[in-house]
Design a protein around this motif. Sequence first.
Motif, PDB file in Angstrom:
ATOM      1  N   SER A 179      -4.356  -3.276  -4.668  1.00 18.88           N
ATOM      2  CA  SER A 179      -5.151  -2.055  -4.499  1.00 18.88           C
ATOM      3  C   SER A 179      -4.255  -0.827  -4.392  1.00 18.88           C
ATOM      4  O   SER A 179      -4.733   0.306  -4.431  1.00 18.88           O
ATOM      5  N   ARG A 180      -2.948  -1.056  -4.264  1.00 21.92           N
ATOM      6  CA  ARG A 180      -2.000   0.039  -4.087  1.00 21.92           C
ATOM      7  C   ARG A 180      -1.300   0.379  -5.391  1.00 21.92           C
ATOM      8  O   ARG A 180      -0.932  -0.505  -6.158  1.00 21.92           O
ATOM      9  N   SER A 181      -1.096   1.676  -5.627  1.00 18.90           N
ATOM     10  CA  SER A 181      -0.360   2.141  -6.806  1.00 18.90           C
ATOM     11  C   SER A 181       0.922   2.865  -6.434  1.00 18.90           C
ATOM     12  O   SER A 181       1.751   3.142  -7.302  1.00 18.90           O
ATOM     13  N   TYR A 182       1.091   3.191  -5.160  1.00 19.11           N
ATOM     14  CA  TYR A 182       2.264   3.911  -4.696  1.00 19.11           C
ATOM     15  C   TYR A 182       2.860   3.227  -3.471  1.00 19.11           C
ATOM     16  O   TYR A 182       2.130   2.800  -2.582  1.00 19.11           O
ATOM     17  N   CYS A 183       4.185   3.103  -3.457  1.00 16.77           N
ATOM     18  CA  CYS A 183       4.915   2.491  -2.347  1.00 16.77           C
ATOM     19  C   CYS A 183       4.504   1.046  -2.091  1.00 16.77           C
ATOM     20  O   CYS A 183       4.641   0.536  -0.980  1.00 16.77           O
ATOM     21  N   GLU A 184       3.982   0.401  -3.128  1.00 18.24           N
ATOM     22  CA  GLU A 184       3.610  -1.010  -2.997  1.00 18.24           C
ATOM     23  C   GLU A 184       4.851  -1.892  -2.860  1.00 18.24           C
ATOM     24  O   GLU A 184       4.819  -2.932  -2.209  1.00 18.24           O
ATOM     25  N   ASP A 185       5.955  -1.470  -3.482  1.00 21.13           N
ATOM     26  CA  ASP A 185       7.205  -2.212  -3.322  1.00 21.13           C
ATOM     27  C   ASP A 185       7.661  -2.158  -1.872  1.00 21.13           C
ATOM     28  O   ASP A 185       8.043  -3.182  -1.291  1.00 21.13           O
ATOM     29  N   GLY A 186       7.621  -0.947  -1.291  1.00 18.23           N
ATOM     30  CA  GLY A 186       8.021  -0.797   0.096  1.00 18.23           C
ATOM     31  C   GLY A 186       7.160  -1.632   1.030  1.00 18.23           C
ATOM     32  O   GLY A 186       7.657  -2.253   1.973  1.00 18.23           O
ATOM     33  N   SER A 221       6.513   7.426  -9.692  1.00 18.35           N
ATOM     34  CA  SER A 221       7.352   8.102  -8.706  1.00 18.35           C
ATOM     35  C   SER A 221       7.348   9.612  -8.879  1.00 18.35           C
ATOM     36  O   SER A 221       7.869  10.345  -8.047  1.00 18.35           O
ATOM     37  N   GLY A 222       6.751  10.107  -9.969  1.00 19.21           N
ATOM     38  CA  GLY A 222       6.681  11.542 -10.187  1.00 19.21           C
ATOM     39  C   GLY A 222       5.669  12.238  -9.297  1.00 19.21           C
ATOM     40  O   GLY A 222       5.700  13.452  -9.147  1.00 19.21           O
ATOM     41  N   ASN A 223       4.738  11.494  -8.703  1.00 13.97           N
ATOM     42  CA  ASN A 223       3.728  12.077  -7.829  1.00 13.97           C
ATOM     43  C   ASN A 223       4.202  12.007  -6.382  1.00 13.97           C
ATOM     44  O   ASN A 223       3.980  11.012  -5.689  1.00 13.97           O
ATOM     45  N   ILE A 224       4.870  13.046  -5.939  1.00 14.60           N
ATOM     46  CA  ILE A 224       5.481  13.040  -4.609  1.00 14.60           C
ATOM     47  C   ILE A 224       4.431  12.932  -3.506  1.00 14.60           C
ATOM     48  O   ILE A 224       4.636  12.254  -2.502  1.00 14.60           O
ATOM     49  N   TYR A 225       3.284  13.586  -3.692  1.00 14.18           N
ATOM     50  CA  TYR A 225       2.237  13.547  -2.672  1.00 14.18           C
ATOM     51  C   TYR A 225       1.748  12.123  -2.436  1.00 14.18           C
ATOM     52  O   TYR A 225       1.628  11.663  -1.292  1.00 14.18           O
ATOM     53  N   LYS A 226       1.482  11.411  -3.538  1.00 12.01           N
ATOM     54  CA  LYS A 226       0.967  10.045  -3.391  1.00 12.01           C
ATOM     55  C   LYS A 226       2.048   9.086  -2.893  1.00 12.01           C
ATOM     56  O   LYS A 226       1.751   8.117  -2.200  1.00 12.01           O
ATOM     57  N   MET A 227       3.294   9.364  -3.241  1.00 12.54           N
ATOM     58  CA  MET A 227       4.388   8.565  -2.676  1.00 12.54           C
ATOM     59  C   MET A 227       4.458   8.754  -1.163  1.00 12.54           C
ATOM     60  O   MET A 227       4.653   7.801  -0.402  1.00 12.54           O
ATOM     61  N   GLN A 228       4.270  10.003  -0.727  1.00 17.89           N
ATOM     62  CA  GLN A 228       4.265  10.297   0.709  1.00 17.89           C
ATOM     63  C   GLN A 228       3.101   9.595   1.400  1.00 17.89           C
ATOM     64  O   GLN A 228       3.263   8.988   2.470  1.00 17.89           O
ATOM     65  N   LYS A 229       1.940   9.642   0.779  1.00 12.59           N
ATOM     66  CA  LYS A 229       0.755   8.996   1.347  1.00 12.59           C
ATOM     67  C   LYS A 229       0.958   7.491   1.466  1.00 12.59           C
ATOM     68  O   LYS A 229       0.606   6.874   2.472  1.00 12.59           O
ATOM     69  N   GLY A 230       1.553   6.892   0.415  1.00 13.25           N
ATOM     70  CA  GLY A 230       1.812   5.454   0.444  1.00 13.25           C
ATOM     71  C   GLY A 230       2.803   5.075   1.531  1.00 13.25           C
ATOM     72  O   GLY A 230       2.632   4.059   2.219  1.00 13.25           O
ATOM     73  N   ALA A 231       3.839   5.880   1.706  1.00 15.36           N
ATOM     74  CA  ALA A 231       4.828   5.615   2.753  1.00 15.36           C
ATOM     75  C   ALA A 231       4.192   5.699   4.141  1.00 15.36           C
ATOM     76  O   ALA A 231       4.496   4.886   5.028  1.00 15.36           O
ATOM     77  N   MET A 232       3.297   6.665   4.333  1.00 13.93           N
ATOM     78  CA  MET A 232       2.610   6.799   5.618  1.00 13.93           C
ATOM     79  C   MET A 232       1.692   5.608   5.880  1.00 13.93           C
ATOM     80  O   MET A 232       1.574   5.132   7.021  1.00 13.93           O
ATOM     81  N   GLU A 233       1.061   5.101   4.831  1.00 18.35           N
ATOM     82  CA  GLU A 233       0.203   3.916   4.976  1.00 18.35           C
ATOM     83  C   GLU A 233       1.032   2.701   5.382  1.00 18.35           C
ATOM     84  O   GLU A 233       0.609   1.901   6.226  1.00 18.35           O
ATOM     85  N   ASN A 234       2.216   2.567   4.782  1.00 16.37           N
ATOM     86  CA  ASN A 234       3.094   1.455   5.148  1.00 16.37           C
ATOM     87  C   ASN A 234       3.488   1.541   6.614  1.00 16.37           C
ATOM     88  O   ASN A 234       3.526   0.526   7.329  1.00 16.37           O
ATOM     89  N   LEU A 235       3.787   2.744   7.063  1.00 14.39           N
ATOM     90  CA  LEU A 235       4.170   2.961   8.454  1.00 14.39           C
ATOM     91  C   LEU A 235       3.018   2.595   9.397  1.00 14.39           C
ATOM     92  O   LEU A 235       3.218   1.930  10.424  1.00 14.39           O
ATOM     93  N   LYS A 236       1.823   3.008   9.024  1.00 14.94           N
ATOM     94  CA  LYS A 236       0.636   2.710   9.835  1.00 14.94           C
ATOM     95  C   LYS A 236       0.397   1.212   9.938  1.00 14.94           C
ATOM     96  O   LYS A 236       0.069   0.686  11.013  1.00 14.94           O
ATOM     97  N   GLU A 237       0.581   0.495   8.823  1.00 20.11           N
ATOM     98  CA  GLU A 237       0.395  -0.955   8.826  1.00 20.11           C
ATOM     99  C   GLU A 237       1.404  -1.642   9.737  1.00 20.11           C
ATOM    100  O   GLU A 237       1.065  -2.597  10.442  1.00 20.11           O
ATOM    101  N   LEU A 238       2.634  -1.155   9.727  1.00 23.76           N
ATOM    102  CA  LEU A 238       3.651  -1.722  10.613  1.00 23.76           C
ATOM    103  C   LEU A 238       3.250  -1.577  12.068  1.00 23.76           C
ATOM    104  O   LEU A 238       3.401  -2.507  12.872  1.00 23.76           O
ATOM    105  N   ARG A 239       2.738  -0.412  12.410  1.00 22.22           N
ATOM    106  CA  ARG A 239       2.313  -0.176  13.796  1.00 22.22           C
ATOM    107  C   ARG A 239       1.128  -1.059  14.152  1.00 22.22           C
ATOM    108  O   ARG A 239       1.066  -1.609  15.263  1.00 22.22           O
ATOM    109  N   GLN A 240       0.202  -1.235  13.204  1.00 22.64           N
ATOM    110  CA  GLN A 240      -0.962  -2.087  13.452  1.00 22.64           C
ATOM    111  C   GLN A 240      -0.545  -3.530  13.712  1.00 22.64           C
ATOM    112  O   GLN A 240      -1.178  -4.242  14.498  1.00 22.64           O
ATOM    113  N   ARG A 241       0.533  -3.965  13.037  1.00 19.15           N
ATOM    114  CA  ARG A 241       1.040  -5.323  13.243  1.00 19.15           C
ATOM    115  C   ARG A 241       1.994  -5.384  14.441  1.00 19.15           C
ATOM    116  O   ARG A 241       2.552  -6.446  14.737  1.00 19.15           O
ATOM    117  N   LYS A 242       2.211  -4.229  15.077  1.00 22.05           N
ATOM    118  CA  LYS A 242       3.120  -4.101  16.221  1.00 22.05           C
ATOM    119  C   LYS A 242       4.546  -4.492  15.855  1.00 22.05           C
ATOM    120  O   LYS A 242       5.308  -5.012  16.671  1.00 22.05           O
TER     121      LYS A 242
END
Length: 280
Positions: A179-186, A221-242
């Motif tokens: 379902s992810r198109s940005y920062c899915e590798d991260g 990777s040319g869409n900086i906004y969506k890359m930023q959004k994807g990185a923030m989602e990854n961060l949120k998931e990490l916190r949710q998993r503690k």
Amino acid sequence: MGKNINEIKFSVIIPAYNAEKTIYRALKSVTNQTFVNYICEIIIINDGSTDETKSIVEQFKDDNIEFNIKLYNKKNGGVSSARNLGIKKATGNWIALLDSDDEWLDNKLEKQIKVIENNCNVDFLGCNHTDEIVRIGGHPINKLYKATVKDLCVKMFPQTSTAIFKKEIFNKIGGYDESRSYCEDGQFFLKICEKYNYYYMPEKLIVYDGGRRGFGVSGLSGNIYKMQKGAMENLKELRQRKAISISFYLLMIVFYQVKYIRRILICKMEKNEKNTDVCK
């Protein structure tokens, strides 16, 4: 190609979408490997290309019958679905990722295989894709390094086409989030780093997208906004998993915002310089 005495067998996974200009070079960089006998198959997932990608791969396969090249054609579903399909089809016990617009240096696998043969606890291994030294909190990584989740939050590394990992990891934690198109590798790499021995070697062993920078230039990777959004989602998931503390989570939110603004400014400056050059 075939297995060696150490039973290390690589399945190379190459997702491709409208890659007619680059897919041949990517494939050739695999067949040119000095340790090519460790590769049991090269799997190309044609993700609904509308150009000549399919015919170029088929011709390459016909011209290189000594290699076990497999082409799977599917409807376009994005790079994550393509990688997942390729890894599911893989028969090797190690996976090597390669994007269709990147190229491996001839000794890429040789260098990495020697590391995993000398370090039996390595589950995942990446390397550099530029001449720039990776730094974590200002400290340079200049030797084999075992990364932590916090490290990857500060600096996501390595680049996808440098990565190799045991297939059992995919079997146990699942694949890419389709379902992810940005920062899915991260997102995928962070899951690996949480549970497995995640290593990085600081040597440049690939040519990334013709040598271009990894953000604000082309492709996803040319869409900086969506890359930023994807990185923030990854961060949120990490916190949710503690997997990270609340204090570190809040610190990273601020850090990501600063990094986002910096990237925007860099891209604007380069755009202005380019426009100035055109006017001269």
